[in-house]
Scaffold this motif. Structure first.
Motif, short mmCIF file in Angstrom:
data_model
loop_
_atom_site.label_atom_id
_atom_site.label_comp_id
_atom_site.label_asym_id
_atom_site.label_seq_id
_atom_site.Cartn_x
_atom_site.Cartn_y
_atom_site.Cartn_z
N LEU A 9 39.92 8.97 20.47
CA LEU A 9 39.31 8.30 19.07
C LEU A 9 39.79 8.93 17.81
O LEU A 9 38.84 10.48 18.79
N LEU A 10 40.52 9.03 17.14
CA LEU A 10 40.32 10.21 16.23
C LEU A 10 39.75 9.74 14.53
O LEU A 10 39.37 8.75 14.30
N ASP A 11 39.05 11.52 14.59
CA ASP A 11 38.40 10.95 12.75
C ASP A 11 39.51 10.74 11.77
O ASP A 11 40.51 10.76 12.06
N PRO A 12 39.07 10.60 10.65
CA PRO A 12 40.73 10.64 9.30
C PRO A 12 41.18 11.61 9.30
O PRO A 12 42.45 12.36 8.88
N ALA A 17 36.57 11.91 17.49
CA ALA A 17 35.75 11.21 17.66
C ALA A 17 34.49 11.51 18.42
O ALA A 17 34.87 10.09 19.24
N ARG A 18 34.35 12.62 19.04
CA ARG A 18 33.27 11.95 19.66
C ARG A 18 32.15 11.35 19.09
O ARG A 18 30.78 11.70 18.76
N PHE A 19 31.60 10.71 20.68
CA PHE A 19 30.78 9.95 21.32
C PHE A 19 30.53 8.76 19.76
O PHE A 19 29.35 8.45 19.36
N ALA A 20 31.68 8.18 19.32
CA ALA A 20 31.52 7.50 18.07
C ALA A 20 31.03 5.87 18.34
O ALA A 20 32.14 5.35 19.35
N ASP A 21 30.57 4.59 18.18
CA ASP A 21 30.87 3.64 18.16
C ASP A 21 31.93 2.81 18.10
O ASP A 21 32.79 2.69 16.42
N ILE A 22 32.21 2.16 18.46
CA ILE A 22 33.34 1.17 18.72
C ILE A 22 32.88 -0.05 19.03
O ILE A 22 32.03 -0.93 19.74
N ARG A 23 33.30 -1.48 17.67
CA ARG A 23 32.34 -2.76 17.73
C ARG A 23 33.63 -3.69 18.03
O ARG A 23 34.46 -3.52 16.89
N MET A 24 33.50 -4.35 18.88
CA MET A 24 34.81 -5.36 18.96
C MET A 24 34.17 -6.98 17.96
O MET A 24 32.79 -6.95 19.00
N VAL A 25 34.64 -7.29 17.10
CA VAL A 25 34.18 -9.17 16.87
C VAL A 25 35.06 -9.64 17.02
O VAL A 25 36.14 -9.69 16.23
N ALA A 26 34.70 -11.07 18.28
CA ALA A 26 36.35 -12.26 18.49
C ALA A 26 36.29 -12.68 17.07
O ALA A 26 34.78 -13.49 16.80
N LEU A 27 37.11 -13.20 16.78
CA LEU A 27 37.41 -14.27 15.62
C LEU A 27 38.34 -15.01 16.32
O LEU A 27 37.82 -16.41 15.85
N THR A 28 38.53 -15.11 17.24
CA THR A 28 39.26 -16.46 18.51
C THR A 28 39.73 -16.39 18.96
O THR A 28 40.08 -14.60 19.66
N GLY A 29 39.68 -16.71 20.35
CA GLY A 29 39.98 -16.17 21.30
C GLY A 29 40.43 -17.43 22.33
O GLY A 29 40.49 -18.29 22.54
#
Length: 65
Positions: A9-12, A17-29
């Protein structure tokens, strides 16, 4: 059957991007994914992440300091 998603993961600005949080929210599945369920993962000190997800549609949010 889970799908593996992995990378760095890279920043802009193109920095790791060290120790960054990635959150995934299921919309459909599939039947194994509950809609609106969410999971949070963290990149390591090299910005690396590896996530196994079930087939579906997700909103992805990232945050780092």
């Amino acid at each position: 059957m889970p799908i593996a998603i992995a990378g760095i993961l890279l920043d802009p600005y193109g920095n790791i991007a060290r120790f960054a949080d990635i959150r995934m929210v299921a919309l459909t599945g599939s039947g194994e994914v509950i809609e609106t369920a969410n999971s949070t993962f963290r990149t390591d000190d090299l910005g690396a992440y590896s996530i196994n997800v079930q087939f579906g549609r997700f909103a992805v949010y990232m945050r780092f300091n």
